[in-house]
Design an enzyme around this catalytic site. Structure first.
Site, mmCIF file in Angstrom:
data_model
loop_
_atom_site.group_PDB
_atom_site.id
_atom_site.type_symbol
_atom_site.label_atom_id
_atom_site.label_comp_id
_atom_site.label_asym_id
_atom_site.label_seq_id
_atom_site.Cartn_x
_atom_site.Cartn_y
_atom_site.Cartn_z
ATOM 1 N N ASP A 135 0.866 -1.188 0.000
ATOM 2 C CA ASP A 135 0.000 0.000 0.000
ATOM 3 C C ASP A 135 0.899 1.233 0.000
ATOM 4 O O ASP A 135 2.104 1.137 0.216
ATOM 5 C CB ASP A 135 -0.878 -0.013 1.276
ATOM 6 C CG ASP A 135 -1.804 1.192 1.349
ATOM 7 O OD1 ASP A 135 -2.424 1.531 0.332
ATOM 8 O OD2 ASP A 135 -1.899 1.814 2.428
ATOM 9 N N SER A 136 0.275 2.401 -0.186
ATOM 10 C CA SER A 136 1.024 3.653 -0.113
ATOM 11 C C SER A 136 1.471 3.961 1.321
ATOM 12 O O SER A 136 2.305 4.836 1.519
ATOM 13 C CB SER A 136 0.148 4.809 -0.593
ATOM 14 O OG SER A 136 -0.925 4.978 0.313
ATOM 15 N N TYR A 178 -0.837 8.288 -2.463
ATOM 16 C CA TYR A 178 -0.829 8.015 -3.899
ATOM 17 C C TYR A 178 -2.088 8.579 -4.572
ATOM 18 O O TYR A 178 -2.105 8.810 -5.769
ATOM 19 C CB TYR A 178 -0.843 6.503 -4.163
ATOM 20 C CG TYR A 178 0.473 5.759 -3.993
ATOM 21 C CD1 TYR A 178 1.577 6.324 -3.359
ATOM 22 C CD2 TYR A 178 0.592 4.455 -4.484
ATOM 23 C CE1 TYR A 178 2.755 5.599 -3.217
ATOM 24 C CE2 TYR A 178 1.774 3.733 -4.353
ATOM 25 C CZ TYR A 178 2.850 4.312 -3.709
ATOM 26 O OH TYR A 178 4.012 3.595 -3.579
ATOM 27 N N CYS A 195 -4.486 -1.768 -1.670
ATOM 28 C CA CYS A 195 -4.676 -0.342 -1.941
ATOM 29 C C CYS A 195 -5.667 -0.215 -3.096
ATOM 30 O O CYS A 195 -5.459 -0.810 -4.159
ATOM 31 C CB CYS A 195 -3.334 0.270 -2.335
ATOM 32 S SG CYS A 195 -3.456 1.963 -2.928
ATOM 33 N N THR A 229 -6.398 2.520 -4.788
ATOM 34 C CA THR A 229 -5.880 3.397 -5.833
ATOM 35 C C THR A 229 -5.027 2.606 -6.825
ATOM 36 O O THR A 229 -5.160 2.754 -8.045
ATOM 37 C CB THR A 229 -5.033 4.521 -5.175
ATOM 38 O OG1 THR A 229 -5.843 5.161 -4.181
ATOM 39 C CG2 THR A 229 -4.547 5.522 -6.182
ATOM 40 N N GLU A 261 -2.363 8.854 8.341
ATOM 41 C CA GLU A 261 -0.916 8.572 8.392
ATOM 42 C C GLU A 261 -0.266 9.275 9.592
ATOM 43 O O GLU A 261 0.753 8.830 10.096
ATOM 44 C CB GLU A 261 -0.224 9.008 7.088
ATOM 45 C CG GLU A 261 -0.518 8.099 5.893
ATOM 46 C CD GLU A 261 0.129 6.705 5.982
ATOM 47 O OE1 GLU A 261 1.182 6.572 6.627
ATOM 48 O OE2 GLU A 261 -0.450 5.750 5.419
ATOM 49 N N CYS A 279 -11.033 2.904 0.264
ATOM 50 C CA CYS A 279 -9.602 3.184 0.435
ATOM 51 C C CYS A 279 -9.208 2.380 1.662
ATOM 52 O O CYS A 279 -9.924 2.405 2.675
ATOM 53 C CB CYS A 279 -9.385 4.679 0.679
ATOM 54 S SG CYS A 279 -7.721 5.075 1.263
ATOM 55 N N THR A 280 -8.105 1.656 1.582
ATOM 56 C CA THR A 280 -7.780 0.742 2.684
ATOM 57 C C THR A 280 -7.397 1.483 3.967
ATOM 58 O O THR A 280 -7.302 0.862 5.031
ATOM 59 C CB THR A 280 -6.653 -0.236 2.290
ATOM 60 O OG1 THR A 280 -5.545 0.516 1.769
ATOM 61 C CG2 THR A 280 -7.135 -1.235 1.255
ATOM 62 N N HIS A 281 -7.185 2.792 3.869
ATOM 63 C CA HIS A 281 -6.980 3.561 5.105
ATOM 64 C C HIS A 281 -8.295 3.744 5.884
ATOM 65 O O HIS A 281 -8.266 3.924 7.095
ATOM 66 C CB HIS A 281 -6.421 4.951 4.789
ATOM 67 C CG HIS A 281 -4.961 4.982 4.453
ATOM 68 N ND1 HIS A 281 -4.466 4.527 3.252
ATOM 69 C CD2 HIS A 281 -3.890 5.451 5.152
ATOM 70 C CE1 HIS A 281 -3.145 4.708 3.230
ATOM 71 N NE2 HIS A 281 -2.775 5.267 4.367
HETATM 72 N N1 DGL Z 1 -4.814 3.151 0.896
HETATM 73 C C1 DGL Z 1 -4.860 3.543 -0.447
HETATM 74 C C2 DGL Z 1 -6.146 3.227 -1.139
HETATM 75 O O1 DGL Z 1 -6.747 2.246 -0.780
HETATM 76 C C3 DGL Z 1 -4.097 4.754 -0.893
HETATM 77 C C4 DGL Z 1 -4.411 6.042 -0.296
HETATM 78 C C5 DGL Z 1 -3.461 7.122 -0.771
HETATM 79 O O2 DGL Z 1 -2.258 6.916 -0.712
HETATM 80 O O3 DGL Z 1 -3.957 8.170 -1.209
HETATM 81 O O4 DGL Z 1 -6.567 3.895 -2.046
#
Ligand code: DGL
Length: 270
Positions: free
Chosen positions: A10-11, A42, A73, A75, A154, A187-189
């Site tokens: 992931d990012s 990302y 991720c 994205t 983050e 988004c995995t965050h």
């Molecule tokens: N966690 C990521 C996703 O699922 C990336 C978020 C990012 O870096 O902007 O999209």
């Protein structure tokens, strides 16, 4: 049987939200995780840049002899899944979008209005609505980019008023104007915000791609007879591209205390 690790990337810390379901459903599996904490986020970058970074990381995971790669991720899944599969044709590579999108398309039998919240790049790709609405016309998808969530997460700014205000800024009108019943955490965050969402929007059902992808991991490993066995005593290995206290904290939060996790730093040349 195959005790080699599964690569996740992931990012940043987002991809770690896939780990609790892995630990619960497939506790014998070991992980090589890469979080690109130096280059996150990302989700507002160009597709060319995201491809370049993803290729570097996928190649690095392959050099660790992983048996499978999970693009943890949205994205990257939305923009690079096909090119990564072409680059590493001998390794099963799965993204986080297809499993949950296919499940929604298969399970929704009545008219339903579902929100997808994600990064700018994921929303612009149309990946969720393309898969879901091509298979199920009863589902109406409404998308919203929430680019301020990832930098706050983050930094570990999560279960507090600043994050609640940011969530309300993006989602209050979005939910009401579109009369939404469910939201995909695209988004995995965002699963880190589950408590906030439960507090702010208790009637909205949350759909979590980070959990659903683990069902797909299990299905593929079972089908290929590649599940790890209970004698797998290897360590989990987590890489970050920059030092981050939050990375360490998140790792402590998601991995089983009884298992060893080694953290290392690895940076790529831009
Ligand atoms: N966690 C990521 C996703 O699922 C990336 C978020 C990012 O870096 O902007 O999209």
């Amino acid at each position: 049987m195959d005790n080699r690790p599964i690569g996740f990337f992931d990012s940043g810390v987002g991809g770690l939200t896939c780990i609790p379901a892995l630990q619960k459903n497939l506790p014998n599996e070991r992980v090589v995780f890469y979080g690109d904490t130096a280059r996150t986020p990302y989700g507002s970058k160009s597709i060319d840049t995201i491809k370049k970074f993803s290729n570097q990381i996928a190649d690095y995971l392959v050099s660790h002899n992983v048996k499978m790669i999970v693009i943890a991720c949205n994205t990257i899944s939305a923009t690079c899944l096909d090119s990564l599969r072409r680059r590493h044709p001998d390794i099963p590579i799965i993204g986080v979008i297809e499993p949950i999108a296919n499940r929604i398309a298969a399970e929704e039998k009545e008219e339903v209005r579902i929100g997808v919240i994600a990064t700018k790049v994921t929303v612009a790709s149309g990946a969720y609505s393309n898969i879901i609405t091509s298979k199920n016309k009863k589902v109406k998808i409404f998308s919203k980019a929430c680019p301020a969530f990832v930098p706050l997460i983050e930094e570990g700014i999560i279960d507090n008023e600043i994050m609640d205000l940011t969530i309300k800024y993006y989602l209050d009108d979005f939910i009401i104007d579109n009369n939404l019943e469910k939201i995909v955490l695209g988004c995995t965050h965002y699963p880190y915000l589950k408590k906030n969402f439960g507090r702010l929007y208790p009637d909205i059902k949350l759909l979590n791609p980070s959990e659903e992808v683990i069902n797909e991991v299990e299905r593929i490993l079972r089908e290929k007879d590649m599940l790890a066995d209970e004698n797998n005593s290897a360590m989990h290995l987590c890489y970050a591209s920059d030092t981050s206290e939050n990375f360490r904290n998140m790792i402590d939060a998601v991995f089983d205390e009884a298992q060893d996790v080694k953290i290392e730093f690895k940076k790529f040349q831009d």
